[in-house]
Design an enzyme around this catalytic site. Structure first.
Site, mmCIF file in Angstrom:
data_model
loop_
_atom_site.group_PDB
_atom_site.id
_atom_site.type_symbol
_atom_site.label_atom_id
_atom_site.label_comp_id
_atom_site.label_asym_id
_atom_site.label_seq_id
_atom_site.Cartn_x
_atom_site.Cartn_y
_atom_site.Cartn_z
ATOM 1 N N ASP A 146 10.406 -6.593 -3.863
ATOM 2 C CA ASP A 146 9.269 -7.225 -3.174
ATOM 3 C C ASP A 146 9.329 -8.712 -3.475
ATOM 4 O OD1 ASP A 146 6.403 -7.894 -2.376
ATOM 5 O OD2 ASP A 146 6.313 -5.728 -2.162
ATOM 6 N N ILE A 147 8.483 -9.492 -2.781
ATOM 7 C CA ILE A 147 8.350 -10.910 -3.168
ATOM 8 C C ILE A 147 7.233 -11.075 -4.187
ATOM 9 C CG2 ILE A 147 9.317 -12.204 -1.209
ATOM 10 C CD1 ILE A 147 6.462 -12.208 -0.023
ATOM 11 N N ARG A 148 6.463 -9.997 -4.387
ATOM 12 C CA ARG A 148 5.359 -10.059 -5.360
ATOM 13 C C ARG A 148 5.729 -9.251 -6.584
ATOM 14 N NH1 ARG A 148 0.090 -7.553 -3.187
ATOM 15 N NH2 ARG A 148 1.427 -6.094 -2.099
ATOM 16 N N LYS A 186 6.600 -4.346 16.280
ATOM 17 C CA LYS A 186 6.916 -2.938 15.978
ATOM 18 C C LYS A 186 7.595 -2.259 17.172
ATOM 19 C CE LYS A 186 5.650 -2.448 11.722
ATOM 20 N NZ LYS A 186 6.633 -2.126 10.691
ATOM 21 N N ILE A 210 -3.632 4.096 7.231
ATOM 22 C CA ILE A 210 -3.456 4.903 6.016
ATOM 23 C C ILE A 210 -4.607 4.669 5.033
ATOM 24 C CG2 ILE A 210 -1.938 5.376 4.056
ATOM 25 C CD1 ILE A 210 0.417 4.779 5.880
ATOM 26 N N GLN A 260 0.827 -1.212 0.000
ATOM 27 C CA GLN A 260 0.000 0.000 0.000
ATOM 28 C C GLN A 260 0.866 1.268 0.000
ATOM 29 O OE1 GLN A 260 -2.384 0.702 3.528
ATOM 30 N NE2 GLN A 260 -3.738 2.130 2.464
ATOM 31 N N ASP A 289 13.217 -11.444 -1.175
ATOM 32 C CA ASP A 289 12.594 -11.899 0.067
ATOM 33 C C ASP A 289 13.452 -11.318 1.178
ATOM 34 O OD1 ASP A 289 11.807 -13.189 2.381
ATOM 35 O OD2 ASP A 289 11.430 -15.096 1.365
ATOM 36 N N ILE A 290 12.849 -10.541 2.052
ATOM 37 C CA ILE A 290 13.627 -9.822 3.052
ATOM 38 C C ILE A 290 14.320 -10.773 4.033
ATOM 39 C CG2 ILE A 290 11.742 -9.390 4.720
ATOM 40 C CD1 ILE A 290 14.615 -7.051 3.580
ATOM 41 N N TYR A 293 1.824 -8.088 15.889
ATOM 42 C CA TYR A 293 2.314 -6.999 15.022
ATOM 43 C C TYR A 293 2.841 -5.839 15.889
ATOM 44 C CZ TYR A 293 1.780 -3.015 11.754
ATOM 45 O OH TYR A 293 1.965 -1.896 10.990
HETATM 46 P P1 NAD Z 1 1.501 -3.900 2.765
HETATM 47 O O1 NAD Z 1 1.087 -5.150 3.434
HETATM 48 O O2 NAD Z 1 0.550 -3.212 1.868
HETATM 49 O O3 NAD Z 1 2.851 -4.129 1.960
HETATM 50 C C1 NAD Z 1 3.893 -4.916 2.468
HETATM 51 C C2 NAD Z 1 4.671 -5.459 1.300
HETATM 52 O O4 NAD Z 1 5.675 -6.316 1.842
HETATM 53 C C3 NAD Z 1 3.826 -6.309 0.345
HETATM 54 O O5 NAD Z 1 3.941 -5.822 -0.975
HETATM 55 C C4 NAD Z 1 4.382 -7.715 0.480
HETATM 56 O O6 NAD Z 1 4.390 -8.437 -0.734
HETATM 57 C C5 NAD Z 1 5.794 -7.423 0.966
HETATM 58 N N1 NAD Z 1 6.363 -8.555 1.697
HETATM 59 C C6 NAD Z 1 5.760 -9.401 2.541
HETATM 60 N N2 NAD Z 1 6.615 -10.335 2.948
HETATM 61 C C7 NAD Z 1 7.804 -10.068 2.359
HETATM 62 C C8 NAD Z 1 9.070 -10.673 2.393
HETATM 63 N N3 NAD Z 1 9.303 -11.786 3.086
HETATM 64 N N4 NAD Z 1 10.068 -10.108 1.670
HETATM 65 C C9 NAD Z 1 9.841 -8.997 0.930
HETATM 66 N N5 NAD Z 1 8.653 -8.387 0.844
HETATM 67 C C10 NAD Z 1 7.644 -8.918 1.564
HETATM 68 O O7 NAD Z 1 1.993 -2.911 3.935
HETATM 69 P P2 NAD Z 1 2.035 -1.327 3.901
HETATM 70 O O8 NAD Z 1 0.730 -0.845 4.379
HETATM 71 O O9 NAD Z 1 2.590 -0.835 2.636
HETATM 72 O O10 NAD Z 1 3.052 -1.084 5.097
HETATM 73 C C11 NAD Z 1 4.409 -0.752 4.896
HETATM 74 C C12 NAD Z 1 5.027 -0.500 6.271
HETATM 75 O O11 NAD Z 1 4.296 0.541 6.936
HETATM 76 C C13 NAD Z 1 4.978 -1.715 7.196
HETATM 77 O O12 NAD Z 1 6.116 -1.725 8.003
HETATM 78 C C14 NAD Z 1 3.761 -1.449 8.046
HETATM 79 O O13 NAD Z 1 3.856 -2.060 9.298
HETATM 80 C C15 NAD Z 1 3.836 0.070 8.185
HETATM 81 N N6 NAD Z 1 2.543 0.661 8.519
HETATM 82 C C16 NAD Z 1 1.514 0.659 7.624
HETATM 83 C C17 NAD Z 1 0.302 1.223 7.997
HETATM 84 C C18 NAD Z 1 -0.866 1.259 7.060
HETATM 85 O O14 NAD Z 1 -1.973 1.661 7.466
HETATM 86 N N7 NAD Z 1 -0.710 0.877 5.810
HETATM 87 C C19 NAD Z 1 0.144 1.792 9.267
HETATM 88 C C20 NAD Z 1 1.201 1.727 10.157
HETATM 89 C C21 NAD Z 1 2.414 1.189 9.774
HETATM 90 N N1 SER Z 2 -2.836 0.068 9.522
HETATM 91 C C1 SER Z 2 -2.055 -0.852 10.265
HETATM 92 C C2 SER Z 2 -2.835 -2.055 10.642
HETATM 93 O O1 SER Z 2 -4.025 -1.921 10.783
HETATM 94 C C3 SER Z 2 -1.518 -0.190 11.515
HETATM 95 O O2 SER Z 2 -0.191 -0.381 11.561
HETATM 96 O O3 SER Z 2 -2.269 -3.090 10.825
#
Ligand code: NAD
Ligand code: SER
Length: 320
Positions: A36-38, A145, A171, A14, A51-52, A141
């Site tokens: 990414d892995i995707r 964090k 977000i 996202q 893959d991280i 989670y």
């Molecule tokens: P997301 O789930 O949309 O994206 C995560 C990405 O990581 C995905 O594209 C997935 O394919 C990739 N992924 C998963 N496993 C993997 C691996 N082993 N190796 C490599 N890639 C891998 O998450 P996001 O919303 O984009 O969040 C990004 C960061 O922001 C994260 O650390 C999340 O905790 C943090 N965050 C997001 C939000 C939110 O509302 N979106 C809120 C707070 C914190």
């Molecule tokens: N938007 C995120 C979740 O709901 C918060 O880190 O997991």
């Protein structure tokens, strides 16, 4: 154009899919390596599979592209994490460690490793949650964090790595879909509304959570990363505030623009996660240190989401 080369992990998620575009505008397309892995859904190049958990591959890519900054976004979010706790812990902790180790060994200049409002727990003050407060998260989670924030601070203090972080609120975005979080309802509700469908929310009507619109979240990230090093006083993760609302309030805001929209509530396991988080955030330190100010409130977000989601869903593809 700036000279840095940036590697983004989890770049097709996202945040990553929009942050890669913003970073490419600033640094130049070739300077931002999405990983990414995707496979990316839309063009997101240069792109490399990573893959991280594979630290050798991370070393290889950082050396290959002479990377100077890492934005580490690969993670398992709250709702998916509760279904697979050990897996979430492994990706979130080992993934972060791999990034921190590579940053240390290869002299990476700056790292961004976001945290979340999920670090807060039921003993944290619920309103205007302070920067420094009780952190007893209840979700796997949130635990990962909170631990991650402390590891970031450790690598800064011990090895001098310039790691920066934001505790993102939930977000809201129209370009990219959320990836398994508890705040995902605040995106899903718009998709139902613009498609003329009823929305059944998985949280109760009065569950108030901190949220932010994607353009503000991206701008916050870039502003934090551009701030002078001496201004950064928080090396765990910055509190960041924008807006707070309940499912009822966002539903009613949407009804002001789409009067026929209907919604109801059927709480599931995500209610317990949401109940453990706080309602509003005190972000005075981010405001002071790097001049953070949110631009979008709930009405502005709702309006912009509906306009842009309609364009995306109904104008860009003849199939829709
Ligand atoms: P997301 O789930 O949309 O994206 C995560 C990405 O990581 C995905 O594209 C997935 O394919 C990739 N992924 C998963 N496993 C993997 C691996 N082993 N190796 C490599 N890639 C891998 O998450 P996001 O919303 O984009 O969040 C990004 C960061 O922001 C994260 O650390 C999340 O905790 C943090 N965050 C997001 C939000 C939110 O509302 N979106 C809120 C707070 C914190
Ligand atoms: N938007 C995120 C979740 O709901 C918060 O880190 O997991």
């Amino acid at each position: 154009m700036r000279k840095d080369v940036i590697l983004i992990t989890g770049a097709n998620g996202q945040i990553g899919s929009e942050l890669s575009t913003a970073l490419r505008e600033l640094y130049g397309a070739k300077q931002v390596i999405a990983t990414d892995i995707r496979e990316p859904k839309e063009q997101n190049t240069p792109f490399e599979f990573l893959d991280i958990l594979n630290i050798e591959r991370l070393f290889e890519l950082v050396k290959k592209y002479q990377v100077t900054q890492i934005y580490h976004l690969a993670a398992i979010l709250s709702a998916t994490g509760e279904k697979k706790p050990k897996f979430a812990w492994q990706i979130n902790m080992d993934g972060l460690f791999n990034v921190l180790e590579v940053a240390k060994e290869l002299n990476i200049v700056k790292v961004f490793a976001p945290s979340s409002i999920a670090v807060f727990g039921d003993q944290t003050p619920r309103e205007h949650t302070p920067q420094d407060t009780v952190l007893h998260p209840s979700s796997v989670y949130g635990i990962s964090k909170a631990a991650g924030e402390n590891w970031c601070q450790y690598y800064f203090k011990k090895y001098g790595i310039d790691i920066r972080s934001i505790r993102y609120p939930g977000i809201i975005s129209y370009q990219s879909a959320p990836g398994g979080g508890t705040t995902d309802y605040a995106v899903d509700i718009f998709h139902s509304a613009v498609k003329g469908k009823h929305y059944t929310c998985f949280l109760k009507a009065d569950t108030r959570l901190p949220m932010i619109y994607m353009p503000d979240a991206i701008r916050a990230t870039l502003e934090l990363m551009e701030a002078p090093k001496e201004n950064i006083t928080v090396r765990t993760s910055y509190n960041l505030a924008s807006m707070s609302f309940t499912p009822k309030e966002i539903g009613e805001e949407i009804q002001k623009i789409i009067p026929d929209f209907t919604f109801s509530h059927q709480p599931d396991f995500r209610q317990e996660i949401a109940d453990s988080w706080t309602e509003s955030i005190d972000d005075r330190i981010a405001r002071k240190d790097w001049n953070w100010r949110a631009h979008y409130d709930l009405p502005a977000t709702t309006n912009d989401m509906i306009i842009n989601l309609k364009k995306k869903l109904f104008e860009s593809s003849p199939i829709n």
